[in-house]
Design an enzyme around this catalytic site. Structure first.
Site, PDB file in Angstrom:
ATOM      1  N   ARG A   9      76.161  -9.378  76.162  1.00  0.00           N
ATOM      2  CA  ARG A   9      77.556  -9.060  75.862  1.00  0.00           C
ATOM      3  C   ARG A   9      78.373  -9.364  77.107  1.00  0.00           C
ATOM      4  NH1 ARG A   9      77.643  -3.036  73.607  1.00  0.00           N
ATOM      5  NH2 ARG A   9      79.899  -3.391  73.518  1.00  0.00           N
ATOM      6  N   HIS A  10      79.670  -9.470  76.950  1.00  0.00           N
ATOM      7  CA  HIS A  10      80.577  -9.596  78.098  1.00  0.00           C
ATOM      8  C   HIS A  10      80.454  -8.346  78.967  1.00  0.00           C
ATOM      9  CE1 HIS A  10      82.895  -6.584  75.944  1.00  0.00           C
ATOM     10  NE2 HIS A  10      82.630  -7.291  74.843  1.00  0.00           N
ATOM     11  N   GLU A  59      84.290 -11.636  68.253  1.00  0.00           N
ATOM     12  CA  GLU A  59      83.773 -10.352  67.726  1.00  0.00           C
ATOM     13  C   GLU A  59      84.176 -10.149  66.257  1.00  0.00           C
ATOM     14  OE1 GLU A  59      81.678  -8.367  67.354  1.00  0.00           O
ATOM     15  OE2 GLU A  59      81.807  -6.688  68.762  1.00  0.00           O
ATOM     16  N   ARG A  94      87.305 -11.759  77.487  1.00  0.00           N
ATOM     17  CA  ARG A  94      86.238 -11.006  78.151  1.00  0.00           C
ATOM     18  C   ARG A  94      84.926 -11.788  78.269  1.00  0.00           C
ATOM     19  NH1 ARG A  94      87.742  -8.825  73.258  1.00  0.00           N
ATOM     20  NH2 ARG A  94      86.208  -7.981  71.789  1.00  0.00           N
ATOM     21  N   ILE A 104      45.303 -27.037  65.144  1.00  0.00           N
ATOM     22  CA  ILE A 104      43.920 -26.588  64.943  1.00  0.00           C
ATOM     23  C   ILE A 104      43.566 -25.566  66.022  1.00  0.00           C
ATOM     24  CG2 ILE A 104      41.488 -27.305  65.029  1.00  0.00           C
ATOM     25  CD1 ILE A 104      42.353 -29.951  63.745  1.00  0.00           C
ATOM     26  N   TYR A 156      39.821 -31.320  52.077  1.00  0.00           N
ATOM     27  CA  TYR A 156      41.140 -31.408  51.431  1.00  0.00           C
ATOM     28  C   TYR A 156      41.642 -32.849  51.422  1.00  0.00           C
ATOM     29  CZ  TYR A 156      41.967 -26.433  50.719  1.00  0.00           C
ATOM     30  OH  TYR A 156      41.914 -25.138  50.259  1.00  0.00           O
ATOM     31  N   ASN A 180      86.751  -1.489  76.127  1.00  0.00           N
ATOM     32  CA  ASN A 180      85.521  -0.673  76.159  1.00  0.00           C
ATOM     33  C   ASN A 180      85.815   0.671  76.832  1.00  0.00           C
ATOM     34  OD1 ASN A 180      83.457  -3.554  76.911  1.00  0.00           O
ATOM     35  ND2 ASN A 180      83.714  -2.525  74.950  1.00  0.00           N
ATOM     36  N   ALA A 213      46.650 -27.273  58.553  1.00  0.00           N
ATOM     37  CA  ALA A 213      47.091 -27.603  59.928  1.00  0.00           C
ATOM     38  C   ALA A 213      48.306 -28.530  59.942  1.00  0.00           C
ATOM     39  CB  ALA A 213      45.962 -28.208  60.752  1.00  0.00           C
ATOM     40  N   ARG A 214      49.148 -28.434  58.924  1.00  0.00           N
ATOM     41  CA  ARG A 214      50.370 -29.253  58.920  1.00  0.00           C
ATOM     42  C   ARG A 214      51.620 -28.373  59.045  1.00  0.00           C
ATOM     43  NH1 ARG A 214      45.968 -32.367  58.900  1.00  0.00           N
ATOM     44  NH2 ARG A 214      46.487 -34.571  58.700  1.00  0.00           N
ATOM     45  N   ARG A 238      42.675 -15.032  49.241  1.00  0.00           N
ATOM     46  CA  ARG A 238      41.268 -15.452  49.402  1.00  0.00           C
ATOM     47  C   ARG A 238      40.559 -14.524  50.392  1.00  0.00           C
ATOM     48  NH1 ARG A 238      39.850 -18.112  53.578  1.00  0.00           N
ATOM     49  NH2 ARG A 238      41.773 -19.275  53.887  1.00  0.00           N
ATOM     50  N   HIS A 278      79.595 -10.768  71.788  1.00  0.00           N
ATOM     51  CA  HIS A 278      80.048  -9.402  71.513  1.00  0.00           C
ATOM     52  C   HIS A 278      78.972  -8.638  70.741  1.00  0.00           C
ATOM     53  CE1 HIS A 278      84.139 -10.846  72.547  1.00  0.00           C
ATOM     54  NE2 HIS A 278      83.668 -11.964  72.038  1.00  0.00           N
ATOM     55  N   ALA A 314      78.676  -6.978  67.734  1.00  0.00           N
ATOM     56  CA  ALA A 314      78.296  -7.277  66.340  1.00  0.00           C
ATOM     57  C   ALA A 314      77.697  -8.681  66.235  1.00  0.00           C
ATOM     58  CB  ALA A 314      79.522  -7.150  65.429  1.00  0.00           C
ATOM     59  N   ARG A 317      36.888 -28.532  57.022  1.00  0.00           N
ATOM     60  CA  ARG A 317      37.686 -28.038  55.883  1.00  0.00           C
ATOM     61  C   ARG A 317      38.824 -29.026  55.585  1.00  0.00           C
ATOM     62  NH1 ARG A 317      41.119 -22.421  55.841  1.00  0.00           N
ATOM     63  NH2 ARG A 317      39.238 -21.598  56.784  1.00  0.00           N
ATOM     64  N   LEU A 320      76.085 -10.423  68.572  1.00  0.00           N
ATOM     65  CA  LEU A 320      74.736 -10.510  69.141  1.00  0.00           C
ATOM     66  C   LEU A 320      73.728  -9.752  68.294  1.00  0.00           C
ATOM     67  CD1 LEU A 320      75.675 -10.305  72.908  1.00  0.00           C
ATOM     68  CD2 LEU A 320      74.979 -12.320  71.612  1.00  0.00           C
TER      69      LEU A 320
HETATM   70  O1  F6P Z   1      83.133  -1.401  70.769  1.00  0.00           O
HETATM   71  C1  F6P Z   1      82.895  -2.698  71.166  1.00  0.00           C
HETATM   72  C2  F6P Z   1      82.761  -3.612  69.962  1.00  0.00           C
HETATM   73  O2  F6P Z   1      82.400  -4.885  70.429  1.00  0.00           O
HETATM   74  C3  F6P Z   1      84.021  -3.710  69.079  1.00  0.00           C
HETATM   75  O3  F6P Z   1      84.946  -4.685  69.494  1.00  0.00           O
HETATM   76  C4  F6P Z   1      83.437  -3.989  67.727  1.00  0.00           C
HETATM   77  O4  F6P Z   1      84.331  -3.701  66.659  1.00  0.00           O
HETATM   78  C5  F6P Z   1      82.235  -3.088  67.753  1.00  0.00           C
HETATM   79  O5  F6P Z   1      81.729  -3.134  69.077  1.00  0.00           O
HETATM   80  C6  F6P Z   1      81.149  -3.498  66.807  1.00  0.00           C
HETATM   81  O6  F6P Z   1      80.189  -2.464  66.735  1.00  0.00           O
HETATM   82  P1  F6P Z   1      80.131  -1.493  65.457  1.00  0.00           P
HETATM   83  O7  F6P Z   1      79.888  -2.396  64.309  1.00  0.00           O
HETATM   84  O8  F6P Z   1      78.983  -0.585  65.770  1.00  0.00           O
HETATM   85  O9  F6P Z   1      81.445  -0.777  65.326  1.00  0.00           O
END
Ligand code: F6P
Length: 454
Positions: free
Chosen positions: A222-223, A329, A309, A138, A167, A229, A19-20, A49, A395, A397, A163, A399
């Protein structure tokens, strides 16, 4: 996993009374190191065990004067250790030996085993004398541990306390200055390092110092839709489209409504007697001491990248954002501003190489997902440190990498995690994982755009 960095092996052996928070800490370290690309595994002696002797053993089993129980526990410790060294010999890198290891004799056994196999060893001791935190653990153990799955809660708690007392009688805290160890006192309130050498163990210090068990939400989005896009182009620093602007406004409304809701929840809870508090905080959270509870109605912190963005997406929020370069990104290098079709036509070798190994592929003069994770390491530590809610506007990648850490996804899956536009993801770290809820705010999705991922 990672093929471009230090592949040194190491054993981390947990130390501490039941319990730590040893298992909590072991899992947290494992998740962090796996995310950083180190092949990591936890060897939990309690699971051995349970597998060998059945799920529930009474407190007497753990009595140090019970010779049979002692022999059985010793046998389990050795089995787990053997599996651990086999796994390390077969390519594993970081093994976390999760047991109480609460006597010098038991630690000597682990030390000798590591010496025989030429493995560096670091003990990680979790100390906690705060009765409120122990009581909370606990309660958590009683409700979540397979040891007590079919037992009356009061009887389970009493057995577990018995227990712990067994210990405690034999416990010898770490003190040997010749060994490598990290002592964590009261879940990160104090962290003491002794003879810590090597890249990996040193890397754990920021995580251990900043970890806490308070409950708070991490919001990811994402933005809004950008001009790039719309064109299907990657990277760049374009502005939002009209739809992107609409999302920025919807996001502000949404976050305002969530803040009002959580304030309402906090108010109505504070009016109830403690026994009637709703269990908003599973695991250890309901009964945490007040110092570890999240501040109610605390304002949200907003983080963006330095790109237009994300800053525009934050512009309707009442809190001004903190802009982090580390949240920019993935750098597409020479491919920045191109569409995937243009890359395929003009740089077919690059296109094929990325398709073949998206995690390790590095854009010419740019970054790979592996690079992105390394650059996000301080951001993860900062997120771990935060006690109030944080909204991260970033962005795709970026996130994916942050989400992959909190949801414990294997690195190779990270480049494919779904993080659609115009959707808010709420992650709530709990004692044994992370809860997730997604809120799509606009009906326009990635599939409506030509900019879907490759
Ligand atoms: O398409 C949008 C975006 O944010 C790009 O700027 C970036 O390169 C890409 O997605 C990352 O996604 P992936 O790794 O799937 O290409």
């Amino acid at each position: 996993m990672a093929h471009s960095r230090d592949r040194a092996k190491v054993v981390l052996a947990m130390v501490g009374l039941p319990a730590r928070g040893k298992t909590y800490t072991a899992r947290k370290i494992a998740r962090y190191l796996s995310w950083l690309g180190h092949k990591t595994r936890v060897f939990n002696v309690g699971s051995y065990r349970r597998a060998f002797f059945g799920p529930s053993q009474p407190a007497e089993f753990f009595d140090p004067s019970n010779a049979q129980g002692r022999a059985a526990l010793f046998d389990m410790a050795v089995r787990a250790m053997t599996d651990m060294t086999d796994w390390l010999a077969g390519g594993g890198e970081v093994a976390i030996y999760d047991a109480t290891n609460s006597t010098r004799a038991r630690r000597q056994l682990v030390t000798e085993c590591c010496q025989t196999h030429g493995l560096p060893l670091v003990f990680v001791e979790s100390i906690c004398d705060d009765p409120a935190v122990i009581q909370a653990t606990i309660r958590e153990t009683k409700t979540h541990s397979p040891d007590y799955s079919n037992m009356d809660p009061a009887a389970a708690a009493a057995d577990f306390r018995a227990r712990i007392a067994h210990y405690e009688r034999a416990y010898e805290p770490l003190s040997d200055p010749s060994l490598s160890w990290i002592k964590i006192v009261d879940v990160g309130r104090q962290v003491v390092l002794n003879r810590i050498q090597g890249h990996l163990p040193a890397r754990l210090a920021p995580l251990l110092i900043n970890m806490h068990i308070g409950r708070r939400a991490i919001w990811l989005t994402r933005h809004g839709e950008s001009l790039s896009n719309l064109r299907g182009a990657i990277g760049g620093d374009s502005e939002l489209t009209l739809r992107g602007e609409t999302y920025a406004r919807a996001l502000a409304d949404f976050m305002r409504s969530r803040a009002a809701e959580s304030e309402g929840e906090a108010m109505s809870q504070s009016n109830r007697p403690p026994s009637m508090q709703p269990s908003m905080m599973p695991a250890m959270m309901p009964s945490l001491p007040p110092s570890m509870q999240p501040p109610s109605g605390s304002p949200i912190t907003v983080w963006t990248s330095t790109l237009r963005r994300t800053i525009q997406t934050a512009s309707y929020l009442t809190t001004s954002p903190v802009k982090w370069r580390a949240l920019d990104e993935i750098d597409a290098g020479l491919c920045d501003g191109m569409t995937y079709a243009e890359i395929k036509d003009t740089m077919p070798g690059e296109y094929v190489a990325r398709k073949a190994d998206k995690f390790f592929y590095r854009y010419p003069r740019g970054e790979s997902y592996e690079d992105v994770i390394q650059r996000l390491d301080p951001m993860i530590i900062e997120l771990e440190r935060q006690r109030q809610p944080v909204l991260v506007i970033a962005h795709q990648a970026i996130l994916r990498a942050i989400y992959g850490y909190f949801m414990d996804r294997p690195p190779e899956e990270i480049p494919y995690i779904e993080v659609p536009l115009h959707t808010v993801i709420r992650l709530t770290p709990t004692a044994y994982g992370c809860e997730e809820k997604r809120f799509p705010l606009l009906t326009i999705t990635e599939s409506d755009l030509t900019a879907s991922s490759s």
